[in-house]
Design a protein around this motif. Sequence first.
Motif, mmCIF file in Angstrom:
data_model
loop_
_atom_site.group_PDB
_atom_site.id
_atom_site.type_symbol
_atom_site.label_atom_id
_atom_site.label_comp_id
_atom_site.label_asym_id
_atom_site.label_seq_id
_atom_site.Cartn_x
_atom_site.Cartn_y
_atom_site.Cartn_z
ATOM 1 N N ILE A 199 41.471 13.662 49.817
ATOM 2 C CA ILE A 199 42.494 13.916 50.851
ATOM 3 C C ILE A 199 42.871 14.958 51.203
ATOM 4 O O ILE A 199 43.170 15.363 52.312
ATOM 5 C CB ILE A 199 43.528 12.818 50.447
ATOM 6 N N TYR A 213 42.586 3.821 46.567
ATOM 7 C CA TYR A 213 42.578 2.922 47.981
ATOM 8 C C TYR A 213 43.504 1.508 47.734
ATOM 9 O O TYR A 213 43.200 1.030 46.749
ATOM 10 C CB TYR A 213 41.427 2.929 48.389
ATOM 11 N N GLU A 247 38.871 9.932 54.673
ATOM 12 C CA GLU A 247 38.078 9.715 53.154
ATOM 13 C C GLU A 247 37.196 8.785 53.367
ATOM 14 O O GLU A 247 37.348 7.745 54.414
ATOM 15 C CB GLU A 247 39.180 9.388 52.159
ATOM 16 N N CYS A 274 39.064 5.183 53.054
ATOM 17 C CA CYS A 274 40.346 5.012 53.533
ATOM 18 C C CYS A 274 40.461 3.616 54.742
ATOM 19 O O CYS A 274 39.606 3.386 55.658
ATOM 20 C CB CYS A 274 40.653 6.323 54.883
#
Length: 294
Positions: A215, A130, A186, A189
């Motif tokens: 994902i 991320y 997710e 995210c």
Amino acid sequence: MMRTLDLAALRSFLAIVEHGGVTRAAKRLNLTQSAVSMQLKRLEDGLGHILLDRARKGMTPTAAGEQLASYARRMLELNDEALARLTEPSYQGDLTLGAPHDVVYPHIPQVLRLFARTYPRVRVQLQSSYTSVLKDQFARGEVDVILTTELAPDQGSEVLQAGPLVWIGAPGGQAYRQRPLPLAFENGCIFRPWVQRALDAAHIPWVMAVESLSIRTVEATVAADFAVHAGIEDTLPPQLAQIDHGGQLPPLPTTYIAMYVSDGPNAGLAHKLAEVIRNMWAASAPLDVPAAAE
């Protein structure tokens, strides 16, 4: 008929094949369009074959062009490898490149391949995570170059691409019509809160139908038309498509793909890698890109 193939002309021809036209090829090679066109013409005249079909949208290789492209890739790879090994022996070591999963395709595999050909003694480790995690690792000096997706890139970053997020669903899917709107994201995210705020502002009820650390789970759920997602238009996997919702969903905010380059011990190599990334994004003709942050 020519007896020796011109490597510069082959490079221009292959760039046209890979980027779909003279304009993008010229931008990728830092040449004028007329120079690329002249190289292509000399190649076709010398070989006695039409290499590209210009009648369709874009430029696609003919049968002879496909065959030449196969040879050209091998010839240029050997040429670039030989030059790199004989002229840049000092560049060796390890680099870590970080990128969110939704930025990896389509450019990063090409970046890694081109960088490995140019600097064969440098090993690049790709790390996908991320944006928030990558920025923390970058701040601690654990990665040399990172790409991020952000609403407001930090000072010192370089913006590679800018454009609105798009709604993503199954091709021809109908999940976007459901209310409450089923979402799949997710847990970490960065797009998730942006989407939720946009729906709340538009007074559209939503439910988090899928929460996952993977994902792949999110993509599979969306591809099955059980939920919708949001992402960057140019990076969609083939099993998903931008939703043509006709105004039934709210517009999403502009997001930036930004690059951060370390000035640590590997700064020299990191900036070499950044140059390859920069050129790859420039060749893809991104949306309006502002100047790098001061």
